[in-house]
Every structure is written in C-alpha cells, then in structure tokens.
Design a protein around this motif. Structure first.
Motif, PDB file in Angstrom:
ATOM      1  N   LYS A 160     -31.964 -25.248 -26.575  1.00 54.35           N
ATOM      2  CA  LYS A 160     -32.607 -26.541 -25.740  1.00 54.35           C
ATOM      3  C   LYS A 160     -32.423 -27.831 -26.241  1.00 54.35           C
ATOM      4  O   LYS A 160     -31.986 -28.612 -25.719  1.00 54.35           O
ATOM      5  N   GLU A 161     -32.503 -27.689 -27.814  1.00 55.15           N
ATOM      6  CA  GLU A 161     -32.112 -29.153 -28.296  1.00 55.15           C
ATOM      7  C   GLU A 161     -30.799 -29.474 -28.172  1.00 55.15           C
ATOM      8  O   GLU A 161     -30.523 -30.776 -28.017  1.00 55.15           O
ATOM      9  N   ASN A 162     -29.846 -28.609 -28.308  1.00 59.08           N
ATOM     10  CA  ASN A 162     -28.288 -29.031 -27.971  1.00 59.08           C
ATOM     11  C   ASN A 162     -28.055 -29.697 -26.582  1.00 59.08           C
ATOM     12  O   ASN A 162     -27.323 -30.527 -26.376  1.00 59.08           O
ATOM     13  N   ILE A 163     -28.716 -28.653 -25.489  1.00 60.45           N
ATOM     14  CA  ILE A 163     -28.679 -29.116 -24.063  1.00 60.45           C
ATOM     15  C   ILE A 163     -29.355 -30.784 -24.100  1.00 60.45           C
ATOM     16  O   ILE A 163     -28.966 -31.656 -23.413  1.00 60.45           O
ATOM     17  N   ALA A 164     -30.425 -31.143 -24.696  1.00 58.31           N
ATOM     18  CA  ALA A 164     -31.072 -32.193 -24.649  1.00 58.31           C
ATOM     19  C   ALA A 164     -30.037 -33.475 -25.414  1.00 58.31           C
ATOM     20  O   ALA A 164     -29.952 -34.427 -24.750  1.00 58.31           O
ATOM     21  N   LEU A 165     -29.291 -32.840 -26.415  1.00 55.78           N
ATOM     22  CA  LEU A 165     -28.330 -33.868 -27.001  1.00 55.78           C
ATOM     23  C   LEU A 165     -27.284 -34.191 -26.102  1.00 55.78           C
ATOM     24  O   LEU A 165     -26.803 -35.356 -25.897  1.00 55.78           O
ATOM     25  N   GLN A 166     -26.786 -33.207 -25.539  1.00 53.40           N
ATOM     26  CA  GLN A 166     -25.852 -33.308 -24.493  1.00 53.40           C
ATOM     27  C   GLN A 166     -26.293 -34.200 -23.190  1.00 53.40           C
ATOM     28  O   GLN A 166     -25.335 -35.070 -22.782  1.00 53.40           O
ATOM     29  N   LEU A 167     -27.628 -33.980 -22.658  1.00 58.27           N
ATOM     30  CA  LEU A 167     -27.841 -34.794 -21.907  1.00 58.27           C
ATOM     31  C   LEU A 167     -28.146 -36.343 -22.213  1.00 58.27           C
ATOM     32  O   LEU A 167     -27.942 -37.195 -21.423  1.00 58.27           O
ATOM     33  N   GLU A 168     -28.675 -36.360 -23.416  1.00 56.39           N
ATOM     34  CA  GLU A 168     -28.562 -37.856 -23.940  1.00 56.39           C
ATOM     35  C   GLU A 168     -27.151 -38.548 -24.080  1.00 56.39           C
ATOM     36  O   GLU A 168     -27.192 -39.740 -23.655  1.00 56.39           O
ATOM     37  N   ALA A 169     -26.348 -37.675 -24.635  1.00 52.67           N
ATOM     38  CA  ALA A 169     -24.937 -38.415 -24.569  1.00 52.67           C
ATOM     39  C   ALA A 169     -24.328 -38.608 -23.267  1.00 52.67           C
ATOM     40  O   ALA A 169     -23.676 -39.732 -23.077  1.00 52.67           O
ATOM     41  N   ALA A 170     -24.465 -37.666 -22.366  1.00 48.87           N
ATOM     42  CA  ALA A 170     -24.231 -38.224 -21.036  1.00 48.87           C
ATOM     43  C   ALA A 170     -24.817 -39.318 -20.481  1.00 48.87           C
ATOM     44  O   ALA A 170     -24.325 -40.199 -19.689  1.00 48.87           O
ATOM     45  N   PHE A 171     -26.133 -39.255 -20.673  1.00 48.17           N
ATOM     46  CA  PHE A 171     -26.998 -40.609 -20.045  1.00 48.17           C
ATOM     47  C   PHE A 171     -26.479 -41.933 -20.837  1.00 48.17           C
ATOM     48  O   PHE A 171     -26.115 -42.907 -20.208  1.00 48.17           O
ATOM     49  N   ARG A 172     -26.250 -41.870 -22.290  1.00 46.08           N
ATOM     50  CA  ARG A 172     -25.474 -43.056 -22.828  1.00 46.08           C
ATOM     51  C   ARG A 172     -24.066 -43.282 -22.363  1.00 46.08           C
ATOM     52  O   ARG A 172     -23.862 -44.554 -22.300  1.00 46.08           O
ATOM     53  N   GLU A 173     -23.197 -42.231 -22.102  1.00 48.65           N
ATOM     54  CA  GLU A 173     -22.088 -42.605 -21.404  1.00 48.65           C
ATOM     55  C   GLU A 173     -22.159 -43.216 -20.188  1.00 48.65           C
ATOM     56  O   GLU A 173     -21.365 -44.116 -19.852  1.00 48.65           O
ATOM     57  N   ARG A 174     -23.017 -42.780 -19.475  1.00 46.79           N
ATOM     58  CA  ARG A 174     -23.033 -43.312 -18.031  1.00 46.79           C
ATOM     59  C   ARG A 174     -23.577 -44.621 -18.285  1.00 46.79           C
ATOM     60  O   ARG A 174     -23.274 -45.607 -17.412  1.00 46.79           O
ATOM     61  N   ALA A 175     -24.690 -44.811 -18.838  1.00 48.65           N
ATOM     62  CA  ALA A 175     -25.132 -46.451 -19.089  1.00 48.65           C
ATOM     63  C   ALA A 175     -23.942 -47.233 -19.445  1.00 48.65           C
ATOM     64  O   ALA A 175     -23.976 -48.278 -18.971  1.00 48.65           O
ATOM     65  N   MET A 176     -23.244 -46.701 -20.538  1.00 52.85           N
ATOM     66  CA  MET A 176     -22.142 -47.508 -21.123  1.00 52.85           C
ATOM     67  C   MET A 176     -21.037 -47.644 -19.727  1.00 52.85           C
ATOM     68  O   MET A 176     -20.672 -48.997 -19.351  1.00 52.85           O
TER      69      MET A 176
END
Length: 240
Positions: A160-176
């Motif tokens: 679950k924590e790994n998925i949360a980190l992946q979602l955070e990375a995807a969010f940051r990438e899309r925000a960039m």
C-alpha cells in the motif's frame, strides 16, 4: 465326640459375660484406651479388625478370641445348625484347590498380568506422548502460520505504501507536465507579443522615415549637405 470343655466355653451364659464386662468397665476402659492400637485400620485374618482382638484380649485374655471362635464353630456343627453335607466337602475341596492354585500359579499369573499391565500402560503412555508431541507440533505450526499471517499483513502495508509512492510520483510527473505545457504556451504568447511589437516598431520607423524622406525637397537636401560640409571643415580647422 466333642470336647466338653469347648462346649462349656461356648454355652457359657451371656449374662455372666455381661456382669464381667460391667465389673471391669472402669479399669477395662483405661486398659483398652492404653492398649488401643496405633493404627485402627489394621485387621487380622484379612477381615477381623484389630480392635475386636484387643477387646477380647482385655476381657478374656489372649486365647479368648480363638477359644470363642473354636467354640462357636463346634457349637454350630454339633447342633447341626451348620450341616456338613456333600456340598460342604465339595466346597472344602474347591477351597483347597483354589488355595493351591493361588499359591502355585499365583506368582506366575501375577507376573504375567503385571507384564501385560506394564505393556498396556507403556502403549497408552507412548500413545499419549505421541499425541502430546503431535499437539505440540500442531501448536508450533499454528504459531508459524500466525507469524506468516502477520508477515503478510506487513507485506500488504508495504505494498500500500509503495502504491501511494507511485501515485505521488505520477501526480508530481503530471503536475510537472502541466507546468511545462503552461509555461510553453505562455512563452509562445510572450514571444508573439514581442514579435508583434517589433513588427509594429519596424513598421512605425519605416513609416516615419519614409514620411520624413518624402517631406524633404531637393533644395533642402542640398542646403543640408552644404551645411554639413561647412561644419566638417570648421571642425577640421579647429582640430588643427
């Protein structure tokens, strides 16, 4: 046929015994209490309590109980209260045979039965120990499964924590990506404004120059040229 002394001892009136018992009550009780056996559960002949023998010893002496028993048996047989028919001798023979069998075969049978009992007890004990061992192994296996279940829960939390980190990375990438696209569009608009301003400036400069050039006559151009030559000559003289 029978001893007169035995018959007389058996047929002695009970009243005399009662009188002797009453007369010796005071001292007899003390003697009985003093000579009472330390172990009241002790028996003689396998079924007669020790207290009875002590009571008869205090009342009739040491031979009293045996005399009473022999006299009672003689009385029963002489009065044919107990009839000795053929069943009596059959029973006596069976008793003798039973005694002989017990004496001769008893130790062997007892040893065999003891061995059988030990064998059965050992089998039960081994079965019980094996069952206890199986239960202990089952308990250990259950503890290991519980530990594995706890590990699975920890693994699930890690996933679950790994998925949360992946979602955070995807969010940051899309925000960039959004920031980059917006900046590119804004830069395009700024560049468009700059180009439009430069074009307007160039057009205005050309228009002004053309208008100025168009408003100058040949005479004015000649006069201006002469004046410039004169100014240059004056500057040259001064420089010398």
């Amino acid at each position: 046929m029978l001893s007169r002394t035995a018959l007389l001892s058996v047929q002695r009136p009970l009243g005399v015994l009662a009188m002797r018992s009453a007369s010796a009550a005071g001292s007899g009780d003390q003697v009985a209490r003093r000579e009472r056996p330390e172990h009241p559960g002790k028996v003689r002949l396998g079924f007669i309590p020790e207290e009875w023998f002590q009571f008869f010893y205090n009342k009739t002496g040491v031979t009293g109980p045996y005399t009473f028993g022999v006299g009672l048996l003689t009385y029963l047989c002489s009065k044919e209260i107990y009839v000795m028919e053929h069943e009596y001798y059959s029973g006596l023979s069976l008793a003798i045979m039973a005694i002989v069998a017990v004496k001769k075969l008893g130790p062997t049978v007892a040893a065999w039965t003891d061995k059988e009992i030990d064998r059965i007890e050992n089998e039960w004990k081994s079965g019980r120990e094996e069952e206890l061992q199986n239960l202990a192994e089952a308990i250990e296996a259950e503890k290991k499964e519980q530990w594995r279940a706890e590990g699975a829960l920890l693994l699930m939390d890690a996933k679950k924590e790994n998925i949360a980190l992946q979602l955070e990375a995807a969010f940051r990438e899309r925000a960039m990506n959004v920031y980059t696209e917006v900046k590119r569009r804004l830069d395009y608009q700024v560049e468009c404004r700059h180009i439009e301003r430069r074009i307007n400036q160039k057009h205005m400069v050309n228009w002004i120059v053309n208008n100025v050039l168009g408003s100058i006559t040949p005479q004015q151009e000649k006069e201006t040229l002469d004046k410039c030559i004169a100014d240059l000559s004056a500057l040259a003289v001064r420089a010398k």
